[in-house]
Structure formats: structure tokens, C-alpha cells
Design a protein around this motif. Structure first.
Motif, PDB file in Angstrom:
ATOM      1  N   GLY A   9       0.825  -1.199   0.000  1.00  0.00           N
ATOM      2  CA  GLY A   9       0.000   0.000   0.000  1.00  0.00           C
ATOM      3  C   GLY A   9       0.860   1.251   0.000  1.00  0.00           C
ATOM      4  O   GLY A   9       2.077   1.202   0.154  1.00  0.00           O
ATOM      5  N   TRP A  36     -10.137  -9.918  -1.734  1.00  0.00           N
ATOM      6  CA  TRP A  36      -9.731  -8.615  -1.210  1.00  0.00           C
ATOM      7  C   TRP A  36     -10.974  -7.829  -0.830  1.00  0.00           C
ATOM      8  O   TRP A  36     -11.955  -7.797  -1.587  1.00  0.00           O
ATOM      9  N   ARG A  38     -12.134  -3.916   1.179  1.00  0.00           N
ATOM     10  CA  ARG A  38     -11.609  -2.593   1.497  1.00  0.00           C
ATOM     11  C   ARG A  38     -12.595  -1.852   2.379  1.00  0.00           C
ATOM     12  O   ARG A  38     -13.801  -2.095   2.334  1.00  0.00           O
ATOM     13  N   ARG A  39     -12.050  -0.952   3.165  1.00  0.00           N
ATOM     14  CA  ARG A  39     -12.882  -0.078   3.987  1.00  0.00           C
ATOM     15  C   ARG A  39     -12.439   1.343   3.727  1.00  0.00           C
ATOM     16  O   ARG A  39     -11.324   1.723   4.104  1.00  0.00           O
ATOM     17  N   ARG A  45     -16.957  -1.871   5.479  1.00  0.00           N
ATOM     18  CA  ARG A  45     -16.069  -2.717   4.680  1.00  0.00           C
ATOM     19  C   ARG A  45     -16.862  -3.358   3.545  1.00  0.00           C
ATOM     20  O   ARG A  45     -18.007  -3.798   3.743  1.00  0.00           O
ATOM     21  N   VAL A  48     -14.288  -6.586  -2.616  1.00  0.00           N
ATOM     22  CA  VAL A  48     -13.855  -6.029  -3.896  1.00  0.00           C
ATOM     23  C   VAL A  48     -13.848  -7.111  -4.971  1.00  0.00           C
ATOM     24  O   VAL A  48     -14.486  -6.970  -6.011  1.00  0.00           O
ATOM     25  N   ASP A  90     -10.937   4.991  -4.694  1.00  0.00           N
ATOM     26  CA  ASP A  90     -10.291   3.729  -4.317  1.00  0.00           C
ATOM     27  C   ASP A  90      -9.522   3.860  -3.005  1.00  0.00           C
ATOM     28  O   ASP A  90      -9.006   2.857  -2.487  1.00  0.00           O
ATOM     29  N   ALA A  92      -8.678   3.605   0.561  1.00  0.00           N
ATOM     30  CA  ALA A  92      -9.259   2.711   1.565  1.00  0.00           C
ATOM     31  C   ALA A  92      -8.141   1.904   2.209  1.00  0.00           C
ATOM     32  O   ALA A  92      -7.007   1.879   1.712  1.00  0.00           O
ATOM     33  N   TYR A  94      -7.087  -1.793   2.554  1.00  0.00           N
ATOM     34  CA  TYR A  94      -7.360  -3.018   1.809  1.00  0.00           C
ATOM     35  C   TYR A  94      -6.936  -4.231   2.638  1.00  0.00           C
ATOM     36  O   TYR A  94      -5.831  -4.255   3.213  1.00  0.00           O
ATOM     37  N   TYR A  95      -7.820  -5.204   2.687  1.00  0.00           N
ATOM     38  CA  TYR A  95      -7.599  -6.421   3.453  1.00  0.00           C
ATOM     39  C   TYR A  95      -7.693  -7.627   2.532  1.00  0.00           C
ATOM     40  O   TYR A  95      -8.583  -7.698   1.686  1.00  0.00           O
ATOM     41  N   GLY A 113      -4.482  -5.526   6.975  1.00  0.00           N
ATOM     42  CA  GLY A 113      -4.837  -4.357   6.170  1.00  0.00           C
ATOM     43  C   GLY A 113      -3.635  -3.527   5.764  1.00  0.00           C
ATOM     44  O   GLY A 113      -2.625  -3.480   6.466  1.00  0.00           O
ATOM     45  N   GLN A 115      -2.925   0.412   3.847  1.00  0.00           N
ATOM     46  CA  GLN A 115      -3.584   1.655   3.442  1.00  0.00           C
ATOM     47  C   GLN A 115      -3.218   2.003   2.003  1.00  0.00           C
ATOM     48  O   GLN A 115      -2.036   1.999   1.634  1.00  0.00           O
TER      49      GLN A 115
END
Length: 120
Positions: A9, A36, A38-39, A45, A48, A90, A92, A94-95, A113, A115
Motif C-alpha cells: 500500500g 480482497w 476494502r474499507r 467494509r 472487492v 479507491d 481505503a 485493503y484487506y 490491512g 492503506q
């Protein structure tokens, strides 16, 4: 201890690209679907996209279909999210997640996660 660790990220200008990595340790992706989430700031959340041998790739967000690609490298036990033509929306955390067998299955592991911030 089994875990997922994301990386890759960062801050990128709109229109740019990033590749996120999700490394599994303590288990392998065999028998798992990888997805994947994202929040975004102030939002719930959301899923994706997700991939498995049986499901193929499933996109949950229409706006990323032509821009994001998920892949897995089984030998490296790592999944990737290639994000191109990034947009402000976009931004967020991401997890990555490992689902048991299918994208519709329960999540067995979550990453911590990473960023992603897209600037204008």
C-alpha cells in the motif's frame, strides 16, 4: 501461527498503479479462495473481488472490473491485487482474506490491512 500479511500500500496519484501482496504463513492457499476487501473512510467494509479455482474471479464492485486484477502464486503462497488507473474513490484500507474452499465460504483468515491513498 497461521496468518495473512498484506504489503504494497501507499500514496499514489490518480491514474497511477499499485500492486498489493498478501503473503500466507502457517498454511497454504490450497483449498482456499482468496479475496480482497476494502474499507473507505466513513464507510462499511466491502468485498472487492475474490478468486478460486472453482469460482474463477468474482467482482463485487463494478467500478474496478476493468482496473483491478487478482492473482495467486501458489509456489510463493502469495496473492496479489494489481490496481491500475486508480481513482480517488479507491482510497481505503485493503484487506485480504482466505475463504474456505469457495468465495461463498466462511473466511478463515484475515490480513491486518494496508492503506491505499489516491491523491488528485
Amino acid at each position: 501461527e497461521a496468518q495473512l500479511v498484506e504489503s504494497g500500500g501507499g500514496l499514489v496519484q490518480a491514474g497511477g498503479s499499485l500492486r498489493l501482496s498478501c503473503a500466507a504463513s502457517g498454511f497454504t492457499f490450497d483449498g482456499y479462495a482468496v479475496g480482497w476487501f476494502r474499507r473507505a473512510p466513513g464507510k462499511e467494509r466491502e468485498g472487492v473481488l475474490c478468486t478460486s479455482d472453482s469460482d474463477g474471479t468474482i467482482y463485487y464492485v463494478d467500478s474496478v472490473k476493468d482496473r483491478f486484477t487478482i492473482s495467486t502464486h501458489n509456489a510463493k503462497n502469495t496473492a496479489y491485487l494489481q490496481m491500475n488507473n486508480l481513482k480517488l474513490e479507491d482510497t481505503a484500507v485493503y484487506y485480504c482474506a482466505a475463504f474456505i474452499e469457495h468465495c461463498s465460504g466462511p473466511v478463515d483468515y484475515w490480513g491486518q490491512g494496508t492503506q491505499v491513498t489516491v491523491s488528485s
